[in-house]
Design a protein around this motif. Structure first.
Motif, PDB file in Angstrom:
ATOM      1  N   PHE A 126       0.831  -1.203   0.000  1.00  0.00           N
ATOM      2  CA  PHE A 126       0.000   0.000   0.000  1.00  0.00           C
ATOM      3  C   PHE A 126       0.869   1.257   0.000  1.00  0.00           C
ATOM      4  O   PHE A 126       0.556   2.232  -0.685  1.00  0.00           O
ATOM      5  CB  PHE A 126      -0.963   0.014   1.190  1.00  0.00           C
ATOM      6  CG  PHE A 126      -1.758   1.286   1.276  1.00  0.00           C
ATOM      7  CD1 PHE A 126      -2.744   1.573   0.347  1.00  0.00           C
ATOM      8  CD2 PHE A 126      -1.502   2.219   2.275  1.00  0.00           C
ATOM      9  CE1 PHE A 126      -3.468   2.763   0.409  1.00  0.00           C
ATOM     10  CE2 PHE A 126      -2.218   3.401   2.350  1.00  0.00           C
ATOM     11  CZ  PHE A 126      -3.200   3.675   1.415  1.00  0.00           C
ATOM     12  N   ALA A 127       1.955   1.227   0.756  1.00  0.00           N
ATOM     13  CA  ALA A 127       2.865   2.379   0.785  1.00  0.00           C
ATOM     14  C   ALA A 127       3.434   2.641  -0.609  1.00  0.00           C
ATOM     15  O   ALA A 127       3.479   3.790  -1.069  1.00  0.00           O
ATOM     16  CB  ALA A 127       3.995   2.145   1.791  1.00  0.00           C
ATOM     17  N   ILE A 128       3.849   1.591  -1.298  1.00  0.00           N
ATOM     18  CA  ILE A 128       4.401   1.742  -2.647  1.00  0.00           C
ATOM     19  C   ILE A 128       3.337   2.287  -3.600  1.00  0.00           C
ATOM     20  O   ILE A 128       3.586   3.235  -4.358  1.00  0.00           O
ATOM     21  CB  ILE A 128       4.953   0.389  -3.160  1.00  0.00           C
ATOM     22  CG1 ILE A 128       6.179  -0.015  -2.349  1.00  0.00           C
ATOM     23  CG2 ILE A 128       5.279   0.462  -4.650  1.00  0.00           C
ATOM     24  CD1 ILE A 128       6.618  -1.455  -2.566  1.00  0.00           C
ATOM     25  N   ALA A 129       2.143   1.692  -3.568  1.00  0.00           N
ATOM     26  CA  ALA A 129       1.065   2.137  -4.455  1.00  0.00           C
ATOM     27  C   ALA A 129       0.668   3.584  -4.171  1.00  0.00           C
ATOM     28  O   ALA A 129       0.404   4.365  -5.094  1.00  0.00           O
ATOM     29  CB  ALA A 129      -0.141   1.212  -4.318  1.00  0.00           C
ATOM     30  N   SER A 130       0.646   3.963  -2.904  1.00  0.00           N
ATOM     31  CA  SER A 130       0.271   5.333  -2.531  1.00  0.00           C
ATOM     32  C   SER A 130       1.304   6.346  -2.997  1.00  0.00           C
ATOM     33  O   SER A 130       0.951   7.410  -3.528  1.00  0.00           O
ATOM     34  CB  SER A 130       0.086   5.443  -1.017  1.00  0.00           C
ATOM     35  OG  SER A 130      -0.974   4.640  -0.611  1.00  0.00           O
ATOM     36  N   LEU A 131       2.574   6.042  -2.793  1.00  0.00           N
ATOM     37  CA  LEU A 131       3.620   6.961  -3.243  1.00  0.00           C
ATOM     38  C   LEU A 131       3.651   7.062  -4.765  1.00  0.00           C
ATOM     39  O   LEU A 131       3.854   8.145  -5.320  1.00  0.00           O
ATOM     40  CB  LEU A 131       4.979   6.541  -2.694  1.00  0.00           C
ATOM     41  CG  LEU A 131       5.115   6.691  -1.172  1.00  0.00           C
ATOM     42  CD1 LEU A 131       6.457   6.149  -0.702  1.00  0.00           C
ATOM     43  CD2 LEU A 131       4.940   8.140  -0.751  1.00  0.00           C
TER      44      LEU A 131
END
Length: 151
Positions: free
Chosen positions: A75-80
């Motif tokens: 989720f962190a990767i997708a959000s960034l």
């Protein structure tokens, strides 16, 4: 070949593509109401309301958060990734479109005397306003929330 077929059973991918393509279709409908005519170029063009890029990455991040978890590294990767794409749409590409508009005006004024430039006009509708990006993001989030359970 079996592994390739499983791509089309990925609910996050399907929801993200649905968000992107439906936002492109929505652009065409909005332009129909705005200009009173159908312009199918809006199905494949960048810029305009809503941002299909923002819809895609917003849906992607939301889908990852809903399925893998809001505190996951995915989720962190997708959000960034979503933030970078949306910043680019509203910042860099919007500025490039404004520069293209000014350059086209300068060329029109410079070549008023009948001379012609053997070059296509620069594409002016490249980026998005922050509002168009926000609407695209909201569209993508909504599509993931509504469509993921169906996939």
């Amino acid at each position: 070949m079996h592994d390739f077929e499983t791509i089309f059973h990925n609910p996050i991918l399907l929801a993200s593509l649905l968000a992107c393509f439906s936002a492109q279709g929505l652009k065409t409908i909005i332009e129909l109401f705005r200009n009173g005519k159908v312009d199918l170029r809006y199905l494949v063009t960048t810029g305009g309301m809503p941002s299909s890029h923002s819809a895609l990455v917003g849906s992607l991040a939301t889908g990852v958060g809903l399925t893998v978890g809001w505190n996951s590294p995915e989720f962190a990767i997708a959000s960034l990734f979503a933030v970078i794409v949306m910043y680019d749409a509203a910042g860099v590409r919007q500025a490039a479109g404004a520069q293209a508009k000014i350059l086209n005006q300068l060329l029109d004024e410079f070549f008023q005397d009948g001379h012609h430039l053997n070059q296509e006009r620069l594409k002016e509708l490249l980026g998005h306003t922050p509002f168009q990006v926000f609407v695209g993001l909201a569209w993508g989030v909504g599509i993931s929330v509504l469509a993921l359970p169906a996939f």
